[in-house]
Design a protein around this motif. Structure first.
Motif, PDB file in Angstrom:
ATOM      1  N   SER A   2     139.430 104.409  40.754  1.00 31.55           N
ATOM      2  CA  SER A   2     138.765 105.482  41.472  1.00 31.55           C
ATOM      3  C   SER A   2     139.589 105.820  42.699  1.00 31.55           C
ATOM      4  O   SER A   2     140.129 104.930  43.351  1.00 31.55           O
ATOM      5  N   GLN A   3     139.717 107.118  42.997  1.00 32.46           N
ATOM      6  CA  GLN A   3     140.395 107.554  44.214  1.00 32.46           C
ATOM      7  C   GLN A   3     139.446 108.421  45.015  1.00 32.46           C
ATOM      8  O   GLN A   3     138.820 109.329  44.469  1.00 32.46           O
ATOM      9  N   THR A   4     139.357 108.128  46.311  1.00 36.42           N
ATOM     10  CA  THR A   4     138.528 108.913  47.215  1.00 36.42           C
ATOM     11  C   THR A   4     139.341 109.197  48.465  1.00 36.42           C
ATOM     12  O   THR A   4     140.023 108.313  48.980  1.00 36.42           O
ATOM     13  N   THR A   5     139.267 110.434  48.944  1.00 42.26           N
ATOM     14  CA  THR A   5     140.004 110.810  50.151  1.00 42.26           C
ATOM     15  C   THR A   5     139.030 111.050  51.295  1.00 42.26           C
ATOM     16  O   THR A   5     138.027 111.743  51.136  1.00 42.26           O
ATOM     17  N   THR A   7     138.883 111.804  55.741  1.00 40.02           N
ATOM     18  CA  THR A   7     139.660 112.331  56.858  1.00 40.02           C
ATOM     19  C   THR A   7     139.365 111.480  58.087  1.00 40.02           C
ATOM     20  O   THR A   7     138.207 111.310  58.466  1.00 40.02           O
ATOM     21  N   SER A  21     145.444 101.464  57.537  1.00 43.78           N
ATOM     22  CA  SER A  21     145.816 100.955  56.214  1.00 43.78           C
ATOM     23  C   SER A  21     145.439  99.488  56.055  1.00 43.78           C
ATOM     24  O   SER A  21     144.930  99.078  55.008  1.00 43.78           O
ATOM     25  N   VAL A  33     146.081 102.108  49.671  1.00 46.24           N
ATOM     26  CA  VAL A  33     145.652 103.028  50.731  1.00 46.24           C
ATOM     27  C   VAL A  33     146.861 103.887  51.081  1.00 46.24           C
ATOM     28  O   VAL A  33     147.919 103.353  51.418  1.00 46.24           O
ATOM     29  N   ASP A  36     148.141 110.079  55.248  1.00 45.39           N
ATOM     30  CA  ASP A  36     148.966 111.214  55.634  1.00 45.39           C
ATOM     31  C   ASP A  36     148.680 111.502  57.106  1.00 45.39           C
ATOM     32  O   ASP A  36     147.624 112.050  57.439  1.00 45.39           O
ATOM     33  N   ALA A  41     144.454 112.564  56.336  1.00 43.42           N
ATOM     34  CA  ALA A  41     143.893 112.214  55.030  1.00 43.42           C
ATOM     35  C   ALA A  41     144.217 110.766  54.683  1.00 43.42           C
ATOM     36  O   ALA A  41     145.365 110.325  54.784  1.00 43.42           O
ATOM     37  N   THR A  43     143.682 108.332  51.484  1.00 39.89           N
ATOM     38  CA  THR A  43     143.271 108.239  50.086  1.00 39.89           C
ATOM     39  C   THR A  43     143.179 106.772  49.711  1.00 39.89           C
ATOM     40  O   THR A  43     144.153 106.025  49.837  1.00 39.89           O
ATOM     41  N   THR A  45     142.416 104.014  46.837  1.00 37.91           N
ATOM     42  CA  THR A  45     142.342 103.723  45.415  1.00 37.91           C
ATOM     43  C   THR A  45     141.660 102.380  45.256  1.00 37.91           C
ATOM     44  O   THR A  45     142.010 101.412  45.939  1.00 37.91           O
TER      45      THR A  45
END
Length: 68
Positions: A2-5, A7, A21, A33, A36, A41, A43, A45
């Motif tokens: 599963s990936q979730t982003t 902010t 991180s 992790v 950006d 952002a 993201t 995983t």
């Protein structure tokens, strides 16, 4: 997988990225992790969908805030 982003606000440098991180990466089930810095952002995983409250707590532990 599963990936979730999310902010994250308040990050300004590589140390910020490393702190977020490290804290988020330590959560159970998180496999990666990606941060950006310019956009804030983050993201995440994970093996299973991640609970946003757990991510929020980890980000706050690092000294930053989730937007929204």
């Amino acid at each position: 997988m599963s990936q979730t982003t999310f902010t994250v606000t308040g990050m300004t440098c590589a140390h910020c990225v490393a702190s977020v991180s490290e804290e988020v990466g330590a959560l159970d089930g998180v496999t990666d992790v990606a941060v950006d810095l310019p956009t804030g952002a983050v993201t995440v995983t994970s093996a299973e969908p991640i609970d946003g409250a757990r991510v929020r707590a980890a980000v706050e532990e690092a000294g930053y805030q989730l937007a929204g």
